[in-house]
Scaffold this motif. Structure first.
Motif, PDB file in Angstrom:
ATOM      1  N   PRO A  46       0.758  -1.084   0.089  1.00 21.79           N
ATOM      2  CA  PRO A  46      -0.021  -0.029  -0.028  1.00 21.79           C
ATOM      3  C   PRO A  46       0.735   1.258   0.013  1.00 21.79           C
ATOM      4  O   PRO A  46       0.292   2.228  -0.560  1.00 21.79           O
ATOM      5  CB  PRO A  46      -0.856  -0.174   1.136  1.00 21.79           C
ATOM      6  CG  PRO A  46      -0.289  -1.081   2.145  1.00 21.79           C
ATOM      7  CD  PRO A  46       0.497  -2.305   1.066  1.00 21.79           C
ATOM      8  N   VAL A  47       2.000   1.009   0.512  1.00 15.59           N
ATOM      9  CA  VAL A  47       3.003   2.409   0.603  1.00 15.59           C
ATOM     10  C   VAL A  47       3.674   2.516  -0.880  1.00 15.59           C
ATOM     11  O   VAL A  47       3.855   3.827  -1.279  1.00 15.59           O
ATOM     12  CB  VAL A  47       4.143   2.383   1.595  1.00 15.59           C
ATOM     13  CG1 VAL A  47       4.974   3.266   1.466  1.00 15.59           C
ATOM     14  CG2 VAL A  47       3.294   2.328   2.886  1.00 15.59           C
ATOM     15  N   ALA A  48       3.752   1.579  -1.664  1.00 17.90           N
ATOM     16  CA  ALA A  48       4.593   1.569  -2.777  1.00 17.90           C
ATOM     17  C   ALA A  48       4.040   2.628  -3.679  1.00 17.90           C
ATOM     18  O   ALA A  48       4.558   3.436  -4.284  1.00 17.90           O
ATOM     19  CB  ALA A  48       4.589   0.513  -3.466  1.00 17.90           C
ATOM     20  N   GLY A  49       2.729   2.510  -4.108  1.00 17.90           N
ATOM     21  CA  GLY A  49       2.016   3.493  -5.064  1.00 17.90           C
ATOM     22  C   GLY A  49       2.254   5.046  -4.909  1.00 17.90           C
ATOM     23  O   GLY A  49       2.577   5.713  -5.549  1.00 17.90           O
ATOM     24  N   LEU A  53       4.663   7.652  -6.748  1.00 22.71           N
ATOM     25  CA  LEU A  53       4.282   9.053  -7.240  1.00 22.71           C
ATOM     26  C   LEU A  53       5.028  10.320  -6.672  1.00 22.71           C
ATOM     27  O   LEU A  53       5.478  11.273  -7.380  1.00 22.71           O
ATOM     28  CB  LEU A  53       2.895   9.055  -6.984  1.00 22.71           C
ATOM     29  CG  LEU A  53       2.203  10.585  -7.363  1.00 22.71           C
ATOM     30  CD1 LEU A  53       2.017  10.604  -8.971  1.00 22.71           C
ATOM     31  CD2 LEU A  53       0.746  10.573  -7.074  1.00 22.71           C
ATOM     32  N   LEU A  54       5.312  10.124  -5.499  1.00 23.49           N
ATOM     33  CA  LEU A  54       5.982  11.270  -4.757  1.00 23.49           C
ATOM     34  C   LEU A  54       7.556  11.133  -5.447  1.00 23.49           C
ATOM     35  O   LEU A  54       7.907  12.583  -5.502  1.00 23.49           O
ATOM     36  CB  LEU A  54       6.012  10.885  -3.167  1.00 23.49           C
ATOM     37  CG  LEU A  54       6.579  12.236  -2.513  1.00 23.49           C
ATOM     38  CD1 LEU A  54       5.756  13.319  -2.351  1.00 23.49           C
ATOM     39  CD2 LEU A  54       6.931  11.891  -1.021  1.00 23.49           C
ATOM     40  N   VAL A  55       8.112  10.322  -5.544  1.00 23.19           N
ATOM     41  CA  VAL A  55       9.463  10.292  -5.976  1.00 23.19           C
ATOM     42  C   VAL A  55       9.477  10.945  -7.521  1.00 23.19           C
ATOM     43  O   VAL A  55      10.423  11.583  -7.567  1.00 23.19           O
ATOM     44  CB  VAL A  55       9.828   8.740  -6.182  1.00 23.19           C
ATOM     45  CG1 VAL A  55      11.337   8.546  -7.084  1.00 23.19           C
ATOM     46  CG2 VAL A  55      10.045   8.189  -4.597  1.00 23.19           C
ATOM     47  N   ARG A  56       8.535  10.639  -8.061  1.00 24.82           N
ATOM     48  CA  ARG A  56       8.504  11.219  -9.696  1.00 24.82           C
ATOM     49  C   ARG A  56       8.147  12.633  -9.498  1.00 24.82           C
ATOM     50  O   ARG A  56       8.702  13.509 -10.356  1.00 24.82           O
ATOM     51  CB  ARG A  56       7.608  10.292 -10.519  1.00 24.82           C
ATOM     52  CG  ARG A  56       8.139   9.184 -10.754  1.00 24.82           C
ATOM     53  CD  ARG A  56       7.016   8.407 -11.485  1.00 24.82           C
ATOM     54  NE  ARG A  56       7.647   6.960 -12.183  1.00 24.82           N
ATOM     55  CZ  ARG A  56       7.609   5.706 -11.431  1.00 24.82           C
ATOM     56  NH1 ARG A  56       7.317   5.740 -10.182  1.00 24.82           N
ATOM     57  NH2 ARG A  56       8.284   4.810 -12.034  1.00 24.82           N
TER      58      ARG A  56
END
Length: 220
Positions: A46-49, A53-56
């Motif tokens: 659940p954290v990955a998505g 997005l934040l990383v990008r």
């Protein structure tokens, strides 16, 4: 407020609160809240998505959070996975170069699996090459090669693939050396590569098509 949500949505809501705290400059609070989410394998999905997005979209915020809250080297894993493809699709993209350079600035002396470290050094070498920082690029290609040679292939197919990667890294190292003005170092690498009959044709093709290797090609 979160009681009526399912577990997955609740975790994502916690993450977006963390993201908001970081954007407001409350980084210590954000890091403290993010650390248990990253440490729990059950929450990885659940954290990955939202993290991806934040990383990008906000790479500086994501980098600060991952450096503070993640396991050693986790920031490199996320930033390279997200931004290295952008650099290959859009060479010399200023944002991608800046993000990757910042993410990999602490790579020297880092611990980790040699294959993983080899890839990180290769990416950093690519960044330096695209910035025309040839001395840094050739050193990083050399480090990538050193780490890759510490990998023990599992089978003949893996050994063949690894050899191909080693040849590719050596070619880039030689090219960076030539661009750095060290033609003798470039010649030495190409001579060594051409001594292997299975690699000679590829190396000759590279020498023929890269104009920056004209001075090297004429003296081999």
């Amino acid at each position: 407020m979160l009681d009526g949500l399912d577990d997955r949505t609740r975790v994502r809501a916690r993450f977006w609160r963390i993201s908001a705290l970081a954007r407001l400059g409350r980084l210590d609070e954000a890091v403290a809240d993010l650390r248990p989410l990253l440490a729990d394998p059950a929450l990885a999905d659940p954290v990955a998505g939202p993290l991806s997005l934040l990383v990008r979209t906000l790479p500086d915020t994501a980098l600060a959070l991952l450096r503070g809250a993640g396991a050693p080297g986790l920031h490199r894993t996320w930033m390279v996975k997200a931004w290295q493809p952008a650099l290959q699709m859009r060479p010399r993209d200023i944002l991608a170069l800046r993000v990757l350079r910042r993410a990999l600035v602490d790579l020297d002396g880092a611990d980790g699996p040699p294959e993983e470290l080899s890839e990180y050094f290769r990416v950093r070498a690519l960044v330096h090459a695209q910035l025309r920082m040839w001395g840094h690029a050739r050193r990083d290609y050399g480090a990538a090669l050193d780490h890759l040679r510490r990998v023990t292939p599992a089978d003949p197919a893996a050994a063949a693939a690894q050899h191909g990667r080693e040849v590719s890294l050596a070619i880039e190292q030689a090219t960076a050396a030539a661009q750095d003005g060290d033609l003798e170092a470039a010649r030495a690498i190409f001579r060594r590569l051409r001594a292997a009959p299975e690699d000679d044709a590829l190396v000759r093709d590279v020498l023929d098509v890269r104009p920056e290797l004209a001075a090297v090609r004429g003296s081999l």
